[in-house]
Design a protein around this motif. Structure first.
Motif, mmCIF file in Angstrom:
data_model
loop_
_atom_site.group_PDB
_atom_site.id
_atom_site.type_symbol
_atom_site.label_atom_id
_atom_site.label_comp_id
_atom_site.label_asym_id
_atom_site.label_seq_id
_atom_site.Cartn_x
_atom_site.Cartn_y
_atom_site.Cartn_z
ATOM 1 N N VAL A 28 104.888 75.897 82.160
ATOM 2 C CA VAL A 28 103.714 75.937 83.035
ATOM 3 C C VAL A 28 102.829 77.112 82.665
ATOM 4 O O VAL A 28 101.613 76.967 82.510
ATOM 5 N N TRP A 46 109.859 74.511 90.220
ATOM 6 C CA TRP A 46 109.450 75.424 89.165
ATOM 7 C C TRP A 46 110.583 76.416 88.976
ATOM 8 O O TRP A 46 111.304 76.754 89.916
ATOM 9 N N ARG A 69 104.179 77.080 95.808
ATOM 10 C CA ARG A 69 103.316 77.950 95.007
ATOM 11 C C ARG A 69 103.402 79.386 95.510
ATOM 12 O O ARG A 69 103.507 80.330 94.714
ATOM 13 N N LEU A 94 98.137 75.802 90.856
ATOM 14 C CA LEU A 94 99.198 74.804 91.068
ATOM 15 C C LEU A 94 99.095 74.217 92.479
ATOM 16 O O LEU A 94 98.575 74.860 93.386
#
Length: 98
Positions: A28, A46, A69, A94
């Motif tokens: 990312v 993530w 996020r 994001l």
């Protein structure tokens, strides 16, 4: 007449499906020279990772697993230290949740 420019172009490295590989397919953002964020292979979270030298190469070790996020940015700032402005722009863009 053949196009020699195309014939001599270097091949792009193949992307890996292994999250610990330096050439993992779902990076990312690269936060700085030792930290990065990836999307897990199942697209569920993530992962904040840091690099470690291993033999002649680099292996990435997972540090934190995050689904929001806000949490990702908070943990990234805490663990990685200084984050490049370009990487922070990626993180702030994001979605709220993965």
């Amino acid at each position: 007449m053949p196009n020699t420019a195309l014939a001599s172009a270097p091949a792009l490295p193949e992307l890996s499906h292994r999250e610990s590989d330096d050439n993992y397919r779902a990076v990312v953002a690269v936060l700085n020279d030792r930290w990065r964020v990836i999307e897990c292979r199942d697209r569920l979270q993530w992962i904040l990772q840091h690099s470690k030298k291993k033999g002649d190469g680099v292996v990435w070790e997972s540090r934190s697993y995050l689904r929001t996020r806000e949490g990702l940015i908070s943990f990234s700032t805490w663990h990685a230290g200084e984050i490049s402005p370009a990487a922070m722009a990626v993180l702030t863009s994001l979605p709220e949740r993965i």
